[in-house]
Motif scaffolding. Structure first.
Motif, PDB file in Angstrom:
ATOM      1  N   THR A  91       0.880  -1.031  -0.039  1.00  0.00           N
ATOM      2  CA  THR A  91      -0.049  -0.017   0.096  1.00  0.00           C
ATOM      3  C   THR A  91       0.829   1.247  -0.024  1.00  0.00           C
ATOM      4  O   THR A  91       2.061   1.332   0.300  1.00  0.00           O
ATOM      5  CB  THR A  91      -0.909   0.034   1.243  1.00  0.00           C
ATOM      6  N   LEU A  92       0.167   2.408  -0.210  1.00  0.00           N
ATOM      7  CA  LEU A  92       0.914   3.525  -0.111  1.00  0.00           C
ATOM      8  C   LEU A  92       1.776   3.940   1.312  1.00  0.00           C
ATOM      9  O   LEU A  92       2.614   4.296   1.344  1.00  0.00           O
ATOM     10  CB  LEU A  92      -0.046   4.887  -0.350  1.00  0.00           C
ATOM     11  N   THR A  93       0.867   3.201   2.402  1.00  0.00           N
ATOM     12  CA  THR A  93       1.287   3.506   3.631  1.00  0.00           C
ATOM     13  C   THR A  93       2.614   2.554   3.819  1.00  0.00           C
ATOM     14  O   THR A  93       3.841   2.953   4.228  1.00  0.00           O
ATOM     15  CB  THR A  93       0.469   2.980   4.753  1.00  0.00           C
ATOM     16  N   GLN A  94       2.719   1.261   3.210  1.00  0.00           N
ATOM     17  CA  GLN A  94       3.808   0.443   3.209  1.00  0.00           C
ATOM     18  C   GLN A  94       4.971   1.175   2.475  1.00  0.00           C
ATOM     19  O   GLN A  94       6.039   1.112   3.064  1.00  0.00           O
ATOM     20  CB  GLN A  94       3.473  -0.802   2.662  1.00  0.00           C
ATOM     21  N   GLN A  95       4.873   1.698   1.443  1.00  0.00           N
ATOM     22  CA  GLN A  95       5.796   2.119   0.387  1.00  0.00           C
ATOM     23  C   GLN A  95       6.342   3.534   1.401  1.00  0.00           C
ATOM     24  O   GLN A  95       7.465   3.670   1.388  1.00  0.00           O
ATOM     25  CB  GLN A  95       5.028   2.700  -0.661  1.00  0.00           C
ATOM     26  N   TYR A  96       5.423   4.228   1.983  1.00  0.00           N
ATOM     27  CA  TYR A  96       6.199   5.218   2.794  1.00  0.00           C
ATOM     28  C   TYR A  96       7.028   4.848   3.836  1.00  0.00           C
ATOM     29  O   TYR A  96       7.989   5.412   4.069  1.00  0.00           O
ATOM     30  CB  TYR A  96       4.946   6.312   3.348  1.00  0.00           C
ATOM     31  N   GLN A 151       0.821   1.343  12.875  1.00  0.00           N
ATOM     32  CA  GLN A 151       1.320   2.298  13.400  1.00  0.00           C
ATOM     33  C   GLN A 151       1.071   3.660  12.751  1.00  0.00           C
ATOM     34  O   GLN A 151       0.307   4.552  13.369  1.00  0.00           O
ATOM     35  CB  GLN A 151       2.595   2.552  14.260  1.00  0.00           C
ATOM     36  N   VAL A 152       1.493   4.029  11.573  1.00  0.00           N
ATOM     37  CA  VAL A 152       1.599   4.944  10.851  1.00  0.00           C
ATOM     38  C   VAL A 152       0.080   5.285  10.525  1.00  0.00           C
ATOM     39  O   VAL A 152      -0.405   6.593  10.629  1.00  0.00           O
ATOM     40  CB  VAL A 152       2.074   4.896   9.590  1.00  0.00           C
ATOM     41  N   GLU A 153      -0.761   4.273   9.981  1.00  0.00           N
ATOM     42  CA  GLU A 153      -2.133   4.586   9.770  1.00  0.00           C
ATOM     43  C   GLU A 153      -2.875   5.093  11.066  1.00  0.00           C
ATOM     44  O   GLU A 153      -3.702   5.994  10.978  1.00  0.00           O
ATOM     45  CB  GLU A 153      -2.858   3.163   9.256  1.00  0.00           C
ATOM     46  N   GLU A 154      -2.535   4.663  12.161  1.00  0.00           N
ATOM     47  CA  GLU A 154      -3.279   4.912  13.485  1.00  0.00           C
ATOM     48  C   GLU A 154      -3.033   6.466  13.707  1.00  0.00           C
ATOM     49  O   GLU A 154      -3.884   7.149  14.307  1.00  0.00           O
ATOM     50  CB  GLU A 154      -3.108   3.937  14.575  1.00  0.00           C
ATOM     51  N   GLU A 155      -1.615   6.786  13.686  1.00  0.00           N
ATOM     52  CA  GLU A 155      -1.498   8.160  14.119  1.00  0.00           C
ATOM     53  C   GLU A 155      -1.367   9.177  13.002  1.00  0.00           C
ATOM     54  O   GLU A 155      -1.617  10.504  13.709  1.00  0.00           O
ATOM     55  CB  GLU A 155       0.188   7.947  14.583  1.00  0.00           C
ATOM     56  N   LEU A 156      -1.325   9.061  12.024  1.00  0.00           N
ATOM     57  CA  LEU A 156      -1.133  10.092  11.017  1.00  0.00           C
ATOM     58  C   LEU A 156      -2.448  10.322  10.210  1.00  0.00           C
ATOM     59  O   LEU A 156      -2.847  11.424  10.112  1.00  0.00           O
ATOM     60  CB  LEU A 156       0.018   9.971   9.923  1.00  0.00           C
TER      61      LEU A 156
END
Length: 781
Positions: free
Chosen positions: A140-145, A181-186
């Motif tokens: 996903t974009l999140t994983q790529q980030y 973690q990133v999805e939850e926080e950002l």
């Protein structure tokens, strides 16, 4: 039997199955988000799943490296430097077309799934199973980030970058956990913003703002549909889809992105079809990085700024810490560079020395009382090409200068005079100053060191010092000796006061050899054998202009980081190096140099000014260091490379010079540079000190004969004949003498009377070693 892979002897698919099962059992499937094994994506399984819970819970996101902007004192751009060309911008400053294009092609269900796209994973597993390989991924974009964060953190370390990008199960698991973690926080919008700012778009452009500027010379907010689709397509393979090197391949990829945008209803099919018809039209801005991009000839000043940052502990305890901040970038650095002064220095350099001349020149100007470096330029530009160099002739080696600096010749003499006057010697002091003499011996050194001894050379001859021309015969008083730059006068002076007061004075003035070694306690320093940088000399002379207070040089005015937070910058440290009276006396002495002495060609007519010339052994180096109450500057001319060039019978800047003297070429360069720098600016005055002409018998004294100035060999008239008996040190306005050899005693310097010329001294004083033929800055023009 199938081939087994590493990881407890299980194949990739087997590990994936095991991991999925463990994920469910451990409760890692949260809100419909499953964490897959890397084997399902066709990745090489190098790692195990047992360490999932041991991975730190928080992803430490490093600040993104950005470009640093270096400005002059008025806010004008000098240069842009960076380790990665990136300008971080908010999502609101990015074209909506660009936002939609990157989501459509990289993760069309971005707003629908969590950190991991389960449907995407299943689709990829099915596709890869059908084709027997890794035909399709599911990041996903999140994983790529998150992956890009790891790459950014690796910096320029190839091993760490490879580790951050390796296709291993262990890395994939870490990536997945941090994605949660990133999805939850950002949240989605912030993730998209961060992704567009961190991603590499090829052509040395990191982040969408730099990419938009690189390919289309416009900000990211102004990107059109077709431009956005082109850049979104580049991300998958910046080299393959590089529109600069392969516009056709880039166009094909752009059209794939456009169609995908239509398929997910971000644009209509008609809009996609219309955009597909457009050619790839670029307006490329080539990468510009580093001090080579500096304007106004300020490449070397830019390099000095960088070295200042990397060497000053105010920016970090270690060089590694400071380098990390510098490479991180995002700084806005306002410097002390004065545009008017820099232009004046450049213009003067161009008017007097050509870039392709065999010799070079460097000009440095500083502000007395503040230490602010106002200008720094040289005839060989900053660069890698022919007649270019990356060596900054103006500074010490540790700051990017030459290995050793340059011998300063007679520009060192004012330091000796300052030390002597500070110790109580009268400025009317007279020495016999013969045309040629052995160097004095012994000469005292600082406490703890034995006196310096003059030892014979091979063949048994003692080393000697001599003046430039045969008619330079003493006795001389200090005022005339400084104007004429009489070598033997200052050789006698340094032997009289000893070496320690001189080295102590130079330490207070920041006069340190460019190589970083300690100034040697040897009498040869009287003739300028030490090798200094122009910045060192300009700043030391600024102390005279500042009436005895020395200020360390500074180049940084202010620094703000990427968030606008002000950083501390080093401040100039000012300390009194000599009394105000001593400095005022030196100013008066050096005014004589430009009024009627060896530096007459450098003299300014519209303001108070003073200075000193210098020419060295073999005419390898020539100097003029001068100043006004509000500007100090040093000009060096000489051999910049390893090969030493004697400046005789030479053409420089299109003009022929039989012999180059400090007053003949460096002086006019200084005059034009300082005149331009101070044009339209205030003209403060020096504090006047009256230094009477003592009565001197002999060839070159301040005054002799019967008062008409034509007797006794060229002395100034209107003074009585010199006394023939030694004197003790006198009071201000009266001649002094300490009875040592060289004073006006019977048998050493016969004073002329009437039309009888004076005879040269007959009792020369033992001398000190120096390079044979060292001129030491004695000038005749």
């Amino acid at each position: 039997m199938g081939k087994k892979r590493s990881g407890a002897g299980l194949t990739g698919p087997q590990q994936a199955t095991r991991f999925l099962g463990l994920s469910v059992l451990s409760g890692v499937v949260l809100a419909g988000v499953a964490i897959p094994g890397a084997g399902a994506l066709g990745l090489a399984a190098k790692g195990t799943v047992e360490g999932f819970d041991e991975i730190p819970a928080n992803l430490k996101t490093p600040p993104l490296s950005q470009r640093t902007t270096i400005l002059d004192a008025e806010g004008g751009l000098i240069a842009t430097v960076y380790s990665r060309d990136r300008q971080v911008v908010p999502l609101t400053a990015i074209s909506p077309y660009m936002q939609k294009a990157i989501v459509a092609i990289e993760d069309s269900r971005f707003y629908e799934h969590g950190a991991v796209d389960l449907k995407g994973i299943l689709r990829a597993v099915n596709r890869n199973a059908q084709e027997g390989g890794a035909a399709q991924g599911a990041s996903t974009l999140t994983q790529q980030y998150v992956k890009n964060v790891f790459v950014e953190e690796a910096g320029d370390d190839p091993a760490k970058v490879a580790e951050a990008q390796q296709k291993s199960l262990g890395r994939k698991i870490r990536e997945l956990k941090y994605s949660i973690q990133v999805e939850e926080e950002l949240g989605k919008k912030k993730i998209l913003e961060n992704y567009l700012n961190i991603t590499y778009f090829g052509q040395a452009a990191y982040g969408i703002e730099s990419a938009a500027q690189r390919y289309f010379s416009k900000p990211a907010k102004d990107l059109t549909l077709d431009e956005s689709a082109l850049l979104a397509g580049v991300v998958q393979s910046p080299s393959r889809f590089d529109p600069v090197n392969d516009s056709q391949e880039a166009m094909k990829r752009r059209n794939v992105v456009l169609q995908r945008m239509a398929d997910v209803k971000d644009i209509s099919q008609a809009e996609a079809d219309e955009a597909k018809k457009l050619p790839v039209t670029l307006k490329v801005t080539r990468p510009k990085n580093g001090c080579i991009t500096a304007v106004k000839g300020a490449g070397f000043f830019c390099d000095y700024v960088r070295n200042t940052f990397l060497s000053d502990t105010v920016f970090g305890k270690t060089r590694e810490e400071r380098a990390k901040i510098w490479n991180q970038g995002g700084l806005t650095i306002r410097t002390t560079l004065d545009p008017q002064s820099q232009d004046a220095a450049n213009n003067s350099i161009r008017d007097h020395v050509n870039q392709d001349d065999s010799i070079a020149t460097a000009v440095t100007m500083v502000q007395p009382g503040t230490g602010r470096v106002l200008a720094m330029g040289q005839s060989k530009p900053y660069g890698f090409g022919k007649n270019e160099t990356q060596i900054n002739y103006s500074v010490d080696k540790r700051m990017g200068g030459s290995n050793f600096g340059f011998q300063v010749g007679s520009t060192f003499k004012p330091f000796i005079a300052a030390a002597a006057i500070e110790k109580g010697m009268e400025p009317t002091k007279v020495y016999s100053a013969p045309n040629k003499m052995e160097y004095p011996s012994p000469v005292s050194r600082c406490e703890g060191s034995p006196p310096w001894q003059n030892l014979p050379l091979a063949g048994g001859k003692m080393q000697t010092a001599e003046n430039e021309t045969a008619d330079e015969v003493g006795p001389y008083a200090l005022k005339t000796a400084m104007e004429k730059s009489i070598n033997t006068y200052f050789v006698q002076m340094i032997s009289d006061i000893g070496l320690c007061p001189v080295t102590e004075m130079t330490q207070k003035l920041g006069v340190v050899p460019a190589s970083g070694v300690k100034l040697p306690e040897e009498p040869s320093i009287a003739l300028g054998s030490a090798e200094m940088s122009p910045l060192t000399m300009a700043n030391a002379y600024a102390t005279f202009a500042n009436r005895g207070v020395y200020c360390t040089p500074i180049a940084l005015e202010s620094i703000t980081d990427a968030h606008g937070k002000a950083l501390a910058v080093p401040k100039s440290k000012c300390d009194r190096a000599m009394s105000q009276d001593t400095a005022d006396t030196i100013n008066t002495l050096l005014r004589g140099v430009v009024d009627s002495g060896t530096g007459e060609k450098a003299g300014l007519t519209d303001r108070d000014n003073a200075g000193k010339t210098g020419t060295t052994d073999g005419r390898y180096n020539a100097w003029f260091v001068g100043y006004t109450p509000n500007m100090s500057g040093a000009v060096w001319v000489g051999s910049g490379g390893a090969k030493k060039i004697t400046m005789e019978d030479i053409t420089i800047g299109g003009q022929y010079y039989p012999k180059v003297f400090g007053g003949g070429l460096p002086g006019p360069i200084w005059k034009d540079a300082v005149s331009g720098a101070l044009s339209g600016r205030e003209a403060p005055a020096f504090a006047n000190v009256h230094i009477p002409d003592p009565s001197v018998a002999g060839g070159g004294g301040a005054g002799n004969g019967n008062g008409n100035g034509n007797n006794g060999g060229g002395g100034r008239g209107n003074t009585p004949n010199a006394p023939t008996t030694p004197r003790k040190p006198g009071k201000p306005g009266k001649p002094g003498g300490d009875g040592k050899p060289g004073d006006n005693r019977p048998g050493t310097a016969a004073g002329g009377t009437g039309d009888t010329p004076a005879n040269p001294p007959t009792n020369p004083i033992p001398g000190l070693p120096a390079d044979p033929g060292l001129i030491g800055g004695n000038e005749t023009q």
